[in-house]
Every structure is written in C-alpha cells, then in structure tokens.
Design a protein around this motif. Structure first.
Motif, PDB file in Angstrom:
ATOM      1  N   LEU A   1       0.929  -0.935  -0.130  1.00 54.52           N
ATOM      2  CA  LEU A   1      -0.157  -0.029   0.273  1.00 54.52           C
ATOM      3  C   LEU A   1       0.942   1.218   0.087  1.00 54.52           C
ATOM      4  CD1 LEU A   1      -2.873   1.138   0.202  1.00 54.52           C
ATOM      5  CD2 LEU A   1      -2.734   0.832   2.595  1.00 54.52           C
ATOM      6  N   ILE A   2       2.027   1.200   0.960  1.00 54.37           N
ATOM      7  CA  ILE A   2       2.906   2.223   0.765  1.00 54.37           C
ATOM      8  C   ILE A   2       3.366   2.700  -0.456  1.00 54.37           C
ATOM      9  CG2 ILE A   2       5.135   3.253   1.781  1.00 54.37           C
ATOM     10  CD1 ILE A   2       4.267   1.990   4.449  1.00 54.37           C
ATOM     11  N   TRP A   3       3.918   1.495  -1.042  1.00 53.29           N
ATOM     12  CA  TRP A   3       4.615   1.557  -2.529  1.00 53.29           C
ATOM     13  C   TRP A   3       3.588   2.196  -3.420  1.00 53.29           C
ATOM     14  CZ3 TRP A   3       9.181   2.583  -2.439  1.00 53.29           C
ATOM     15  CH2 TRP A   3      10.014   1.931  -1.458  1.00 53.29           C
ATOM     16  N   VAL A   4       2.353   1.864  -3.456  1.00 52.61           N
ATOM     17  CA  VAL A   4       1.119   2.498  -4.318  1.00 52.61           C
ATOM     18  C   VAL A   4       1.254   4.065  -3.973  1.00 52.61           C
ATOM     19  CG1 VAL A   4      -1.086   2.725  -4.907  1.00 52.61           C
ATOM     20  CG2 VAL A   4      -0.046   0.256  -4.537  1.00 52.61           C
ATOM     21  N   PHE A   5       1.122   4.306  -2.712  1.00 53.86           N
ATOM     22  CA  PHE A   5       0.898   5.939  -2.639  1.00 53.86           C
ATOM     23  C   PHE A   5       2.200   6.588  -3.031  1.00 53.86           C
ATOM     24  CE2 PHE A   5      -1.837   5.197   1.438  1.00 53.86           C
ATOM     25  CZ  PHE A   5      -3.261   5.402   0.597  1.00 53.86           C
ATOM     26  N   TYR A   6       3.173   5.893  -2.693  1.00 53.42           N
ATOM     27  CA  TYR A   6       4.677   6.506  -3.033  1.00 53.42           C
ATOM     28  C   TYR A   6       4.754   6.681  -4.692  1.00 53.42           C
ATOM     29  CZ  TYR A   6       9.568   5.846  -4.524  1.00 53.42           C
ATOM     30  OH  TYR A   6      10.720   5.963  -5.293  1.00 53.42           O
ATOM     31  N   TYR A  32       7.674  -2.120  12.571  1.00 55.52           N
ATOM     32  CA  TYR A  32       7.015  -2.478  13.647  1.00 55.52           C
ATOM     33  C   TYR A  32       5.654  -1.979  13.480  1.00 55.52           C
ATOM     34  CZ  TYR A  32       5.005  -3.148  18.273  1.00 55.52           C
ATOM     35  OH  TYR A  32       4.120  -3.717  19.267  1.00 55.52           O
ATOM     36  N   SER A  33       5.261  -0.588  13.139  1.00 59.86           N
ATOM     37  CA  SER A  33       3.895  -0.188  13.062  1.00 59.86           C
ATOM     38  C   SER A  33       3.089  -0.583  11.962  1.00 59.86           C
ATOM     39  CB  SER A  33       3.956   1.662  13.080  1.00 59.86           C
ATOM     40  OG  SER A  33       4.663   1.948  14.180  1.00 59.86           O
ATOM     41  N   ILE A  34       3.746  -0.864  10.809  1.00 61.04           N
ATOM     42  CA  ILE A  34       3.131  -1.184   9.707  1.00 61.04           C
ATOM     43  C   ILE A  34       2.926  -2.815   9.627  1.00 61.04           C
ATOM     44  CG2 ILE A  34       3.330  -1.332   7.148  1.00 61.04           C
ATOM     45  CD1 ILE A  34       4.654   1.505   7.442  1.00 61.04           C
ATOM     46  N   ILE A  35       4.013  -3.578  10.283  1.00 62.01           N
ATOM     47  CA  ILE A  35       3.943  -5.109   9.963  1.00 62.01           C
ATOM     48  C   ILE A  35       3.789  -5.657  11.323  1.00 62.01           C
ATOM     49  CG2 ILE A  35       5.294  -7.098   9.037  1.00 62.01           C
ATOM     50  CD1 ILE A  35       4.562  -5.169   6.707  1.00 62.01           C
ATOM     51  N   ILE A  36       4.560  -5.468  12.226  1.00 64.92           N
ATOM     52  CA  ILE A  36       4.576  -6.436  13.451  1.00 64.92           C
ATOM     53  C   ILE A  36       3.255  -6.070  14.120  1.00 64.92           C
ATOM     54  CG2 ILE A  36       5.872  -6.844  15.558  1.00 64.92           C
ATOM     55  CD1 ILE A  36       7.097  -8.018  12.963  1.00 64.92           C
ATOM     56  N   ALA A  37       2.934  -4.653  14.555  1.00 64.73           N
ATOM     57  CA  ALA A  37       1.818  -4.375  15.547  1.00 64.73           C
ATOM     58  C   ALA A  37       0.612  -4.981  14.783  1.00 64.73           C
ATOM     59  CB  ALA A  37       1.760  -3.084  15.562  1.00 64.73           C
ATOM     60  N   SER A 125      -0.535   2.130   7.719  1.00 64.40           N
ATOM     61  CA  SER A 125       0.361   2.641   6.687  1.00 64.40           C
ATOM     62  C   SER A 125      -0.341   4.090   6.326  1.00 64.40           C
ATOM     63  CB  SER A 125       0.289   1.708   5.523  1.00 64.40           C
ATOM     64  OG  SER A 125       0.738   0.514   5.942  1.00 64.40           O
ATOM     65  N   SER A 126      -1.467   3.972   6.239  1.00 64.02           N
ATOM     66  CA  SER A 126      -2.293   5.472   5.706  1.00 64.02           C
ATOM     67  C   SER A 126      -1.779   6.463   6.763  1.00 64.02           C
ATOM     68  CB  SER A 126      -3.627   5.208   5.572  1.00 64.02           C
ATOM     69  OG  SER A 126      -3.864   4.351   4.620  1.00 64.02           O
ATOM     70  N   VAL A 127      -2.184   6.223   8.158  1.00 67.40           N
ATOM     71  CA  VAL A 127      -1.719   7.232   9.018  1.00 67.40           C
ATOM     72  C   VAL A 127      -0.434   7.542   9.068  1.00 67.40           C
ATOM     73  CG1 VAL A 127      -1.886   7.398  11.467  1.00 67.40           C
ATOM     74  CG2 VAL A 127      -3.722   6.418  10.462  1.00 67.40           C
ATOM     75  N   ILE A 128       0.710   6.781   9.020  1.00 64.77           N
ATOM     76  CA  ILE A 128       1.979   7.161   8.949  1.00 64.77           C
ATOM     77  C   ILE A 128       2.325   7.764   7.770  1.00 64.77           C
ATOM     78  CG2 ILE A 128       4.134   6.151   8.756  1.00 64.77           C
ATOM     79  CD1 ILE A 128       3.292   3.761  10.769  1.00 64.77           C
ATOM     80  N   LEU A 129       1.892   7.465   6.687  1.00 62.92           N
ATOM     81  CA  LEU A 129       2.157   8.061   5.314  1.00 62.92           C
ATOM     82  C   LEU A 129       1.721   9.644   5.571  1.00 62.92           C
ATOM     83  CD1 LEU A 129       3.485   8.125   2.803  1.00 62.92           C
ATOM     84  CD2 LEU A 129       1.429   7.319   1.640  1.00 62.92           C
ATOM     85  N   LEU A 130       0.357   9.865   5.850  1.00 64.23           N
ATOM     86  CA  LEU A 130      -0.376  11.177   6.068  1.00 64.23           C
ATOM     87  C   LEU A 130       0.537  11.958   7.056  1.00 64.23           C
ATOM     88  CD1 LEU A 130      -3.895  10.258   5.657  1.00 64.23           C
ATOM     89  CD2 LEU A 130      -2.502  11.568   4.019  1.00 64.23           C
TER      90      LEU A 130
END
Length: 135
Positions: A1-6, A32-37, A125-130
């Motif tokens: 998802l991040i790479w699509v936004f990127y 951690y926030s995107i995968i592990i959590a 991912s969306s929250v971190i990217l924004l």
C-alpha cells in the motif's frame, strides 16, 4: 500500500528527490507499526478472543460482549487518553465486525485473521504516510 501511495505521489511531483531517497528509511523506521503491530494485535485482540467466544458459547451469546471488551482493551492499549481510547476502540469495533463478517462467526480462524491484519496494516500505513507528508 505504501508503495502505491509512493508511486502516485512521485508521479504527480509531490515527493522531492530527497524524500524519495528517504523512503527506505521511512519503511525501516515504521516496520513495527506497519507489519509487526497489526499481526500481533489482531491475534491478541481479535482472533483469539473471538475464536474462543464462538467456540465456547452455544449461540454466540458471548460474542457481542467479547467484541466490546476486546475493542475497549485495544483502545486502552494505545495509551493516548480518552480520545485515543474512543478512536482506537471504534477502530477495534470495525475490525471485529470485519473479522466476524469474513468467517469468524462460523468458527474460521485464518481467513478472518488475514482480513483483519490487512485492514489494520492499511490503516497504520495510511496514518503514518499522511503524518509524514504533512509534517
């Protein structure tokens, strides 16, 4: 998802070359926030409690209580005060509903867990990217 936004942001020229170079740091810093959590939290707050509720009750009588309690505990776990508890708790309710809709109410485990993890990863991912873009 991040790479699509990127890719989209790069195409429209929002990302500068310096920001593009920092994208790998962004991913490692937020692994951690995107995968592990999302994986650990979905197992801990959705899959195990809901699976137990479905299997230990004859008519799913405990499911609504488990949904509310696990969502509330999920919100408290994020430790951001009442506002965070309300926001994360509501998010927990939405993810519980998705978990149950994807087969959790029928006793399935892996398919609903995967649905919940994907939604959780997408949200984080969306929250971190924004947050990164609008610093």
């Amino acid at each position: 998802l991040i790479w699509v936004f990127y890719t989209v942001l790069k195409k429209v020229g929002i990302l500068s070359p310096m920001q593009v170079a920092g994208m790998s740091t962004f991913l490692t810093d937020n692994f951690y926030s995107i995968i592990i959590a999302p994986i650990s939290e979905e197992v801990m707050y959705r899959a195990v409690p809901l699976w137990l509720a479905v299997h230990l009750s004859r008519n799913e009588e405990f499911v609504p209580t488990v949904v509310v309690v696990s969502s509330l505990v999920f919100g408290i776990h994020h430790d951001g005060g009442f506002r965070s508890i309300a926001l994360q708790g509501t998010g927990g309710l939405v993810i519980c509903a998705l978990y149950l809709k994807c087969g959790g109410l029928r006793g399935a485990f892996l398919a609903p867990l995967t649905c919940a993890i994907i939604l959780h990863m997408s949200w984080n991912s969306s929250v971190i990217l924004l947050a990164t873009l609008f610093r």
